[in-house]
Design an enzyme around this catalytic site. Structure first.
Site, mmCIF file in Angstrom:
data_model
loop_
_atom_site.group_PDB
_atom_site.id
_atom_site.type_symbol
_atom_site.label_atom_id
_atom_site.label_comp_id
_atom_site.label_asym_id
_atom_site.label_seq_id
_atom_site.Cartn_x
_atom_site.Cartn_y
_atom_site.Cartn_z
ATOM 1 C CG HIS A 166 -12.690 -7.089 5.437
ATOM 2 N ND1 HIS A 166 -12.152 -7.786 6.491
ATOM 3 C CD2 HIS A 166 -12.226 -7.445 4.236
ATOM 4 C CE1 HIS A 166 -10.924 -8.441 5.672
ATOM 5 N NE2 HIS A 166 -11.249 -8.124 4.734
ATOM 6 C CD GLU B 271 -1.826 -2.654 1.269
ATOM 7 O OE1 GLU B 271 -0.702 -2.479 1.866
ATOM 8 O OE2 GLU B 271 -2.627 -3.146 0.825
#
Ligand SMILES: Cc1ncc(C[n+]2csc(CCOP(=O)(O)OP(=O)(O)O)c2C)c(N)n1
Length: 803
Positions: free
Chosen positions: A592, A525
């Site tokens: 999530h 990332e």
């Protein structure tokens, strides 16, 4: 200590050229010595210098060409001097924090010293021709943070070379011939982002040349605490190029005091990168730090006498001089003369830089002193005013704040008197606020005509032929049009290429546009965002995907420190208009379904943060950002990809203005302010509340940065007199931010008939499963209850409490 493994070469340089190199090394050293003195005497606040690291930078500068980019750190002054991209006067100007762009073109006094940068932009924010100048990305202080952007600065060359449609962009690249040069200290190679970047560059085979300045320490901490085996060259063994895989680096090790060895190493490394397209790492060992790490402390506290003696002997300046004399390129006397001459010139530069810095400040101080004098003549408190004046004019080094502070004190002293001079002082004070706003706070966002706030709004168009499609298909159509329209748009991220992203927004687009335009990346990332930053600094338009909002936290540091500050820290000298695409809210479980929005919005001031409630809105915001020169984060609603929406006919054209909330349902009783996935739930709650006689005005803020720039929410509050802010963030998070915006900044408190309320998620991460979600985040039920209670508090008769 080991000797260099490279043999001296025939330098093919004249004695004059060698002496010119010595001159720069000596000048640079002299600048460090004098700068330290300036800090110690209080003229500058802090100093960090490149002494002891001069010689390899001379060698690096020899292979650095126009169009190339540097992404380095605070030790690189000699390199910048050698390129002619930094003058000694500019170095001192930055040391003093001179706010004039002419004086410190890198940061206009906004960064501490030794934060180097060249300007990529004209004054109006448009790009310069980057191929005609030496380029340096603007430095930042966090160690290792120059590495993620290096990935993109280097990779851009490959794209410019290999994507035919980019060949016309000659302002940014000469057929991809450019190298991106990284520099990093040995201790900072212990940072995770160093390894992530080295791996990414190797995977991409991007033309980077990374130099490691190794002086065995990171401030006081020696290599044994930094690296396994204490030797970065050993650790880099596995990264070496092999022809079987066609991947890897050429790795060189060379002593930092060995002039011919350094020149040979850099010439080989450059050849490897520029001609053979193999990235290179040059590990420069046996460097020193003659004055210690910075002006904050002395290295005698942590280095042994043996080490200090070795550093004196192997100081690259000393060694270079010895080498010149032993090879008879110059005599001792010639070098003495050169040094004496340089000392005078550096001192001259210092004086000039100080004079340039201090004289406007002194003029301002004198003006304030004069105005206070005028006040004292007519005031009943002349002694008090004279005291204020005298304190101001006797300060050895006045700052602007001292004049301002004296003005404020004087105005306080005469607050009840009617003296004309008072208004002159007041006028001066107000004018200074504006000037200092410009000096210190301008360019946080683009001030160019391409600012995202200036992009004209174009409405989405629908006709009877507009098909109804899944949300992901809206995005798919948008991305296809964007990629067709502009070859500078490059999309990448985890699963973006072959799969077309985990929710199919890029489905089929790699097949259509090729692996360079739509590509997969490793799970990395930080360097996905870094790659985008570097590419955008070189004129490309990356759309970088972070797979889920929760994983944006990995990249948040680089977004915050590098991307978001870029325009501001250079006062408009550089830009990186990237779009970071992610998806969030409302899946299941801790990692999530999180919504860490407050962490994000408070760390990325300088970027835009957009939270569209559906994909039609998302597409409009993509178009807005793609038409601007600014970076933005777009957070798509995770459960929106499989919902049906009507596809606008003008999918590639319509835009949505930033900072303009949308009223989703009109009502007179209470303003319900929310965004993203919570919009649908708020509408459901509003429907149920309507059945019991409560009419909610549901407002989607659409963008958190900027927030409601026309005060539309205030207009709603004027009508309803009550307001509630709802989201899935933690208490005190984004709901508190929205409350502050409306109640404090917009002045909404005046219109409140009931106390304002926030309804955020719980103080913990969302628990797993449907029930976990229900008890962790606002639901239609909890919204109903909170709003009903507010109404009940103000009118218990009409809305009796029944729970
Ligand atoms: C992320 C981060 N952690 C800590 C620091 C404080 N710091 C500044 S320089 C430095 C040492 C860096 O050593 P090295 O990378 O070897 O470079 P050198 O200064 O020796 O050239 C540290 C710990 C920082 N600037 N950034």
């Amino acid at each position: 200590m080991t000797e260099t493994t490279l043999s001296p070469i025939d330098l093919a340089a004249t004695p004059d050229e060698i002496l010119a190199d010595y001159r720069i090394v000596f000048r640079s050293r002299q600048v460090s010595l004098i700068s330290r003195r300036e800090v110690m005497s209080g003229k500058a606040k802090f100093g960090i210098f490149g002494d002891g690291k001069e010689l390899p930078q001379i060698a690096m500068a020899k292979v650095f060409e126009k169009g190339d980019f540097r992404s380095g750190y605070y030790r690189d002054q000699t390199f910048m001097f050698a390129l002619g991209e930094l003058s000694t006067i500019e170095f001192f100007a930055q040391l003093y924090a001179h706010t004039d762009l002419e004086a410190d073109p890198a940061t206009a006094g906004r960064s501490m010293n030794a934060h180097f940068a060249t300007r990529s932009l004209e004054r109006d924010g448009s790009w310069k021709d980057l191929t005609k100048q030496f380029n340096s990305a603007p430095d930042i202080s966090p160690t290792g943070s120059q590495m993620p952007r290096l990935v993109g600065l280097a990779y851009a060359s490959r794209l410019y070379r290999e994507i035919k449609e980019l060949h016309g962009y000659t302002q940014f690249s000469d057929n991809g011939n450019e190298i991106a040069f990284g520099t990093i200290g040995n201790a900072a190679t212990a940072e995770g982002m160093f390894w992530e970047s080295i791996n990414a560059i190797g995977v991409l085979q991007a033309p980077a040349l990374v130099s490691i300045w190794d002086d065995c320490y990171g401030i006081s901490v020696s290599s044994e605490h930094q690296l396994v085996k204490q030797d970065i060259s050993k650790l880099l063994e596995g990264f070496k190029f092999d022809s079987d895989s066609g991947r890897g680096y050429s790795v060189y090790s060379v002593a930092g005091w060995d002039y011919p060895g350094l020149i040979e190493a850099y010439s080989q490394a450059e050849k490897s990168v520029r001609e053979n397209s193999i990235p290179a790492i040059v590990h420069v060992y046996e460097l020193t730090q003659p004055q210690g790490h910075s002006t904050s402390g002395s290295h005698e506290r942590y280095k042994s006498q043996e080490r200090l003696d070795w550093e004196s002997e192997f100081d690259c300046l000393v060694k270079f001089r010895e080498w010149i004399i032993s090879n008879k390129y110059a005599t001792d006397e010639q070098i003495d003369r050169l040094e004496a001459d340089e000392k005078i010139q550096v001192e001259e530069s210092r004086k000039q830089a100080w004079g340039n810095f201090i004289s406007p400040i002194e003029i301002e101080r004198d003006r304030v002193a004069e105005l206070i004098d005028d006040l004292a003549k007519l005031s009943e408190f002349p002694d008090q005013l004279k005291e204020i004046r005298s304190r101001l004019v006797t300060m050895p080094t006045p700052y602007r704040r001292d004049s301002m502070s004296a003005a404020l004190k004087a105005l306080t002293a005469v607050r009840e008197e009617e003296i004309p001079a008072k208004y002159k002082l007041l006028e001066w004070k107000n004018s200074q606020f504006n000037l200092n706003e410009e000096r210190y706070s301008s360019h946080q966002y683009s001030q160019s005509s391409q600012s995202a706030l200036q992009v004209p709004e174009i409405e989405p168009e629908f006709s009877e032929h507009s098909p109804t499609v899944y949300g992901y298909e809206v995005l798919n159509a948008l991305f296809e049009e964007a990629l067709t329209r502009d070859p500078r748009i490059i999309a990448f991220g985890e699963d973006v290429g072959r799969l077309g992203d985990v929710n199919q927004g890029f489905r089929g687009l790699q097949d259509k546009f090729g692996e360079l335009r739509v590509s997969d990346t490793g799970i990395r990332e930080v360097t996905i965002v870094g790659q985008a930053i570097g590419m955008a600094m070189r004129g490309l338009r990356p759309i970088a995907e972070i797979q889920y909002l929760d994983y944006l936290l990995y990249a948040l540091q680089i977004m915050s420190d590098d991307l978001a500050t870029l325009q501001w820290r250079t006062k408009g000298g550089a830009k990186a208009p990237i779009i970071i695409r992610t998806r969030g809210h409302r899946l299941e479980g801790i990692w999530h379904s999180g919504s860490p929005m407050a962490g994000i919005i408070n760390l990325v001031r300088g970027m835009y943060v957009i939270v569209p409630r559906d994909m039609t809105r998302a597409a409009g915001f993509y178009n807005t950002l793609l038409n601007s020169d600014e970076p933005g984060l777009i957070i798509e609603v995770l459960n929106g990809y499989r919902l049906k929406e009507q596809l606008p006919d003008n999918i590639s054209e319509y835009t949505i203005s930033l900072g303009v909330p949308e009223i989703l349902r009109s009502g007179v009783d209470i303003s319900v302010v929310t965004y993203g996935a919570s919009c649908r739930i708020a509408l459901e709650a509003a429907g149920r509340l309507s059945q019991v006689g409560i009419e909610c005005e549901v407002i989607d803020v659409q963008t958190l940065l900027p927030f409601d720039i026309h005060n539309n929410i205030l207009d709603s509050l004027k009508k309803t007199g009550r307001i509630i802010f709802i989201d899935e963030d933690v208490p005190g998070g984004t709901t508190a931010y929205m409350l502050q915006e409306v109640v404090e900044k917009q002045g909404g408190y005046v219109w409140l008939d009931s106390p304002p309320r926030t309804l955020p998620g719980k103080n913990h991460r969302p628990a797993y499963g449907s029930d976990g979600d229900y008890w962790s985040k606002p639901s239609a039920d909890s919204m109903f209850e909170a709003i009903y209670n507010m109404m009940s508090e103000s009118n218990p008769k009409q809305f009796p409490r029944y729970f």
